[in-house]
Design an enzyme around this catalytic site. Structure first.
Site, PDB file in Angstrom:
ATOM      1  N   LYS A 163     -94.485 -29.857 -27.747  1.00  0.00           N
ATOM      2  CA  LYS A 163     -93.875 -29.147 -28.863  1.00  0.00           C
ATOM      3  C   LYS A 163     -93.661 -30.030 -30.082  1.00  0.00           C
ATOM      4  O   LYS A 163     -94.535 -30.160 -30.907  1.00  0.00           O
ATOM      5  CB  LYS A 163     -92.589 -28.463 -28.402  1.00  0.00           C
ATOM      6  CG  LYS A 163     -92.856 -27.368 -27.360  1.00  0.00           C
ATOM      7  CD  LYS A 163     -91.662 -26.513 -27.111  1.00  0.00           C
ATOM      8  CE  LYS A 163     -91.908 -25.496 -25.991  1.00  0.00           C
ATOM      9  NZ  LYS A 163     -92.968 -24.538 -26.226  1.00  0.00           N
ATOM     10  N   PHE A 190     -88.316 -23.454 -16.146  1.00  0.00           N
ATOM     11  CA  PHE A 190     -89.436 -22.973 -16.954  1.00  0.00           C
ATOM     12  C   PHE A 190     -90.236 -24.189 -17.387  1.00  0.00           C
ATOM     13  O   PHE A 190     -89.804 -24.975 -18.233  1.00  0.00           O
ATOM     14  CB  PHE A 190     -88.980 -22.194 -18.186  1.00  0.00           C
ATOM     15  CG  PHE A 190     -90.152 -21.629 -18.956  1.00  0.00           C
ATOM     16  CD1 PHE A 190     -90.738 -20.434 -18.567  1.00  0.00           C
ATOM     17  CD2 PHE A 190     -90.683 -22.309 -20.039  1.00  0.00           C
ATOM     18  CE1 PHE A 190     -91.836 -19.919 -19.257  1.00  0.00           C
ATOM     19  CE2 PHE A 190     -91.782 -21.802 -20.726  1.00  0.00           C
ATOM     20  CZ  PHE A 190     -92.351 -20.608 -20.335  1.00  0.00           C
ATOM     21  N   ASP A 248     -89.047 -33.195 -17.571  1.00  0.00           N
ATOM     22  CA  ASP A 248     -89.775 -32.335 -18.499  1.00  0.00           C
ATOM     23  C   ASP A 248     -88.948 -32.161 -19.770  1.00  0.00           C
ATOM     24  O   ASP A 248     -88.017 -31.360 -19.824  1.00  0.00           O
ATOM     25  CB  ASP A 248     -90.050 -30.978 -17.844  1.00  0.00           C
ATOM     26  CG  ASP A 248     -90.791 -30.008 -18.758  1.00  0.00           C
ATOM     27  OD1 ASP A 248     -90.970 -30.319 -19.952  1.00  0.00           O
ATOM     28  OD2 ASP A 248     -91.192 -28.931 -18.274  1.00  0.00           O
TER      29      ASP A 248
END
Length: 421
Positions: free
Chosen positions: A255, A141, A226
């Site tokens: 984030k 994801f 990532d």
């Protein structure tokens, strides 16, 4: 109609139905606590998928935002400013990479990394343009853009959104034999998460990333990590790749970089990789804006100066242990507890109940969490959480799980198995 019902009804009436929120209407929050419009208090065990790692409205970060808001917020990268340079310098110091390219959302930073890897593959490795290939893991994801969902292995993310961009080949997460089988002479990069969050907080086998790093080096392939969710302390180290003692060629952050206030992301790499970008080859109107840079810089200082990363490792081990104790009491309702640092997935036996059912029961009891794939409950509180709040949250989860356990008759079933044995 209650205030909760009114707000939920308005979102349902006017909003696109691309989310199925837990029925809690948040009014305000502070550090690790959240209050809804009815005044009920909750412990935040989700922290917006790591976006609120510093806790809600950390006073130092809010003050930094206020100071900057009184000066200038956005001018775009058409001009220089006073806040971006210090942020880039700090990010370079913290990550160990020579260059930083700021963006906004995590998906934008992933797209930036993809563009960089492709151009590097063409200009440096000599792959014919258009034939560059990037290896990606099944269960990945990396975001929701059309390019990214094109290489997702989840049909729910893909169905009806084609045609998709090519150039991606899949391998099995944590399996080096699968990596090697998927590679070709045109492979320019491996794009991978150090822990697969959306897949259910999947931690790779020990040594996998060391072997992957060695293979990438030997085959002149970029290793792009990532860490949009895993980075900036979530796993008990500044970056999850440190657990394996390796260094990727590119690092994607997001984030928590926005310190709970703004969307801020970045792609980090050394000159030998980042030099493929020149003026007009990439950009973002809001990427690296003055307000975002001021907030992100203060967020990095808070992580460092308040020891949040170091404390995360200790608190994470405590949370993991407490959840394992719950698991031991309610088997087979809980199949597994896994994770690293303050990022733990509780795997629910689907024949017993859904993770969503337990998430909603937890919310009703005062703990905010979120399910993934309807089988795993994710617990990822702010790094500022206290041991007392961890205990309170786990005690509530224990009570909810036991209630479900008794409701399903699993206690009687276990007793029968003991007697039969």
């Amino acid at each position: 109609m209650s205030a909760t019902e009114s707000h939920i009804a308005k979102e349902a009436r006017f909003g696109a139905k691309n989310y199925a929120p837990v029925p809690v209407v948040v009014d305000h929050a502070k550090d690790c606590l959240v209050w809804d419009v009815e005044g009920r208090e909750y412990i935040d065990m989700m922290s917006a998928y790591s976006s609120v790692s510093h806790g809600h409205l950390h006073p130092r970060i809010v003050e930094a935002a206020h100071r900057q808001l009184e000066k200038v917020a956005v001018m775009s990268r058409a001009y220089y400013g006073t806040t971006l340079g210090p942020l880039l310098e700090k990010l370079s110091e913290v990550t160990g990479f020579e260059r930083v390219l700021p963006m906004n959302t995590g998906a934008e930073a992933v797209e930036t990394a993809i563009k960089c890897a492709r151009r590097w593959g063409h200009q440096v490795k000599g792959i014919p343009d258009g034939q560059q290939r990037i290896l990606v893991a099944r269960g990945n994801f990396h975001g929701r853009t059309s390019t990214i969902i094109g290489f997702s292995s989840e049909e729910d993310y893909r169905t009806g959104f084609g045609p998709f961009c090519g150039g991606f080949q899949h391998f099995d997460y944590g399996d080096m034999a699968s990596v090697k089988a998927a590679a070709t002479e045109n492979t320019c990069a491996v794009l991978i998460e150090p822990i697969q969050g959306e897949a259910g907080v999947i931690v790779p086998p020990p040594g996998f990333f060391r072997e992957l790093r060695q293979w990438c080096t030997e085959n002149n392939v970029l290793l792009i990590d990532d860490e949009v969710q895993a980075g900036l302390g979530r796993t008990g180290k500044w970056f999850a790749f440190e657990h394996e003692g390796i260094r990727p060629d590119g690092l994607i952050l997001g984030k928590a970089l926005g310190a709970g206030l703004l969307p801020v992301s970045a792609f980090c790499a050394d000159d030998k990789v980042m030099s493929v970008f020149v003026p007009n080859s990439h950009g973002s109107t809001f990427g690296g804006n003055a307000l975002a840079a001021a907030v992100a810089l203060e967020g990095l200082k808070v992580l460092e100066e308040e020891g949040l990363v170091e404390h995360c490792a200790e608190k994470g081990a405590y949370l993991f242990g407490r959840l394992r104790e719950v698991q031991a009491e309610v088997r087979p309702l809980i199949r597994d507890v896994r994770g690293r640092g303050l990022w733990v997935g509780v795997d629910i036996e689907p024949s017993c109940t859904s993770a969503r059912d337990l998430v909603e029961r937890l919310a009703a009891a005062g703990v905010l969490s979120k399910e993934t794939h309807d089988t795993v409950i994710r617990f990822a509180p702010p790094l500022t959480i206290s041991y007392d709040l961890i205990d309170r949250a786990v005690d509530i989860f224990h009570r909810v799980a036991k209630e479900k356990w008794h409701q399903l008759g699993l206690d009687r079933r276990r007793n029968q198995q003991v007697i039969t044995a």
